[in-house]
Design an enzyme around this catalytic site. Structure first.
Site, mmCIF file in Angstrom:
data_model
loop_
_atom_site.group_PDB
_atom_site.id
_atom_site.type_symbol
_atom_site.label_atom_id
_atom_site.label_comp_id
_atom_site.label_asym_id
_atom_site.label_seq_id
_atom_site.Cartn_x
_atom_site.Cartn_y
_atom_site.Cartn_z
ATOM 1 N N SER A 52 4.045 -4.178 -1.936
ATOM 2 C CA SER A 52 5.202 -4.744 -1.828
ATOM 3 C C SER A 52 5.153 -6.224 -1.766
ATOM 4 O O SER A 52 6.297 -6.673 -1.744
ATOM 5 C CB SER A 52 5.759 -3.835 -0.228
ATOM 6 O OG SER A 52 4.905 -4.110 0.984
ATOM 7 N N GLU A 53 4.112 -6.839 -0.954
ATOM 8 C CA GLU A 53 3.359 -7.953 -0.592
ATOM 9 C C GLU A 53 2.284 -8.572 -0.603
ATOM 10 O O GLU A 53 1.607 -7.805 -0.839
ATOM 11 C CB GLU A 53 4.540 -8.293 0.593
ATOM 12 C CG GLU A 53 5.768 -9.333 0.721
ATOM 13 C CD GLU A 53 6.999 -8.114 0.489
ATOM 14 O OE1 GLU A 53 8.175 -7.958 0.796
ATOM 15 O OE2 GLU A 53 6.356 -6.868 1.024
ATOM 16 N N THR A 54 2.163 -9.515 -1.522
ATOM 17 C CA THR A 54 0.832 -10.927 -1.198
ATOM 18 C C THR A 54 1.130 -11.456 -0.235
ATOM 19 O O THR A 54 3.059 -12.330 -0.887
ATOM 20 C CB THR A 54 0.402 -10.805 -2.992
ATOM 21 O OG1 THR A 54 -0.072 -9.246 -3.315
ATOM 22 C CG2 THR A 54 -1.060 -11.126 -2.201
ATOM 23 N N HIS A 80 4.747 -7.319 7.847
ATOM 24 C CA HIS A 80 3.392 -6.951 7.663
ATOM 25 C C HIS A 80 2.235 -7.664 6.905
ATOM 26 O O HIS A 80 1.959 -7.671 6.992
ATOM 27 C CB HIS A 80 3.804 -5.298 6.931
ATOM 28 C CG HIS A 80 3.962 -5.621 5.529
ATOM 29 N ND1 HIS A 80 4.893 -5.827 4.675
ATOM 30 C CD2 HIS A 80 3.246 -4.824 4.744
ATOM 31 C CE1 HIS A 80 4.824 -6.309 3.735
ATOM 32 N NE2 HIS A 80 2.958 -5.616 3.167
#
Length: 269
Positions: A52-54, A80
Site C-alpha cells: 500500500s505504501e513504500t 504506517h
C-alpha cells in the site's frame, strides 16, 4: 556474462506496522536513500513492491526528508510507512537519538521510541458532516445502520453495528468514482474504543489494513463522541492491526504502535 558496473543497489526492508506479530498489521516498504532518485524511479519501486505504501527518506541537517508512494501515486501523509521507516532507523541503521524528525509534505513529523512502541506526533484533522453521496452506500454494500457521513482526507461512514465491519465487501469499481483519497467505515466496539476498515481504489489501494493517517481525524472524531482523549483502535478485515491514539489540546494527535521486520533485501537498479 559481463557484470553491469552501473548497478545501483538500494537497501530494502519490509516492516509490518501496528503489530508485534508476524503477518499482522500493515506491511510497508522502506528504502533508505543517500540522495533522491527521480520521481519516476521512486514510483516504479513502489509499484514493484505492490504494497500500500513504500517510504523513502534521505538525511538532512536535522533529521530526514520523508516521502511515501502507493503503487499508483505519491501521497501527502502515511502513518504506517512512517512507523516502518522509524523502526528501520532505530533498529537497523543505528539511530541513537530518542526522537526522529521528518520533513514531509504534511510538515514536520516526529517519531519517538517508548519501549517496544513508537509514538508518531501528527497534525490532527477535523471531519465535517456532509450529506451521504449518491451511490456511496451501494458501492460499500451497506444497506442499513448508517449514522452519518463525514469528510476529512477520506470519507468517514459511521455505522451503528460493529459486526458490519468484518462483513464489508465493497464494489471497488463503483467506489473508485468518488472524489476522495479513500473511504473508511467505522463503528464503536466493546473491546476497542472503535474499529474501522479503509478502502482506497482512488490511490491504487483497494484496502489498507491499518491506515495511521486516517487516525489523525478518526481519533478526534471518536474522542468527541466518547468524551475521552486516549483511545484504543483496531483496523482491518482479514488482516488487522491495533494502535493507541492520544488527542492533545494543541491540534495534534499521538499515534502509538509496535512494528516488526519481515523482509530485508536490496533493489538492484
Amino acid at each position: 556474462m559481463m557484470k553491469n558496473n552501473n548497478t545501483h543497489n538500494i537497501p530494502f526492508y519490509q516492516v509490518d506496522a501496528f503489530t508485534a506479530e508476524p503477518f499482522g498489521g500493515n506491511p510497508a516498504g522502506v528504502c533508505p536513500l543517500k540522495e533522491w532518485l527521480s520521481d519516476d524511479t521512486l514510483q516504479a519501486i513502489a509499484r514493484e513492491n505492490n504494497l500500500s505504501e513504500t517510504a523513502f527518506f534521505v538525511p538532512t541537517d536535522d533529521g530526514y526528508h520523508l516521502r511515501w508512494c502507493t503503487p499508483a501515486v505519491e501521497v501527502d501523509l502515511c502513518g504506517h510507512a512512517t512507523l516502518a521507516a522509524s523502526w528501520v532507523l532505530f533498529n537497523k541503521l543505528g539511530y541513537s537519538g530518542k526522537t526522529i524528525r521528518f520533513q514531509t509534505r504534511s510538515g514536520e513529523l516526529s517519531v519517538s521510541r517508548h519501549g517496544d512502541e513508537y509514538c508518531m506526533d501528527f497534525p490532527a484533522q477535523k471531519a465535517q458532516a456532509i450529506d451521504i453521496p449518491a451511490g456511496l452506500l451501494e458501492a460499500l454494500g451497506i444497506t442499513h445502520g448508517v449514522v452519518g457521513v463525514w469528510k476529512a482526507a477520506d470519507l468517514i461512514v459511521l455505522v451503528d453495528d460493529k459486526t458490519m465491519i468484518d462483513g464489508l465487501s465493497p464494489d471497488f469499481n463503483a467506489l473508485n468514482v468518488f472524489d476522495t483519497r479513500g473511504v473508511i467505515v467505522t463503528a464503536a466496539d466493546d473491546k476497542f474504543d472503535f474499529v474501522s476498515r479503509w478502502f482506497g481504489p482512488q490511490v491504487g489501494v483497494n484496502e489498507d489494513p491499518v491506515t495511521g493517517s486516517a487516525h489523525t481525524f478518526l481519533a478526534p472524531f471518536w474522542a468527541e463522541r466518547l468524551g475521552k482523549n486516549t483511545l484504543s483502535a483496531q483496523q482491518g478485515g482479514a488482516r488487522k492491526g491495533t494502535l493507541r491514539c492520544v488527542v492533545r489540546d494543541d491540534g495534534r494527535v499521538e499515534l502509538y504502535g509496535a512494528a516488526r521486520m519481515m523482509i530485508e533485501g536490496t533493489f538492484s537498479l
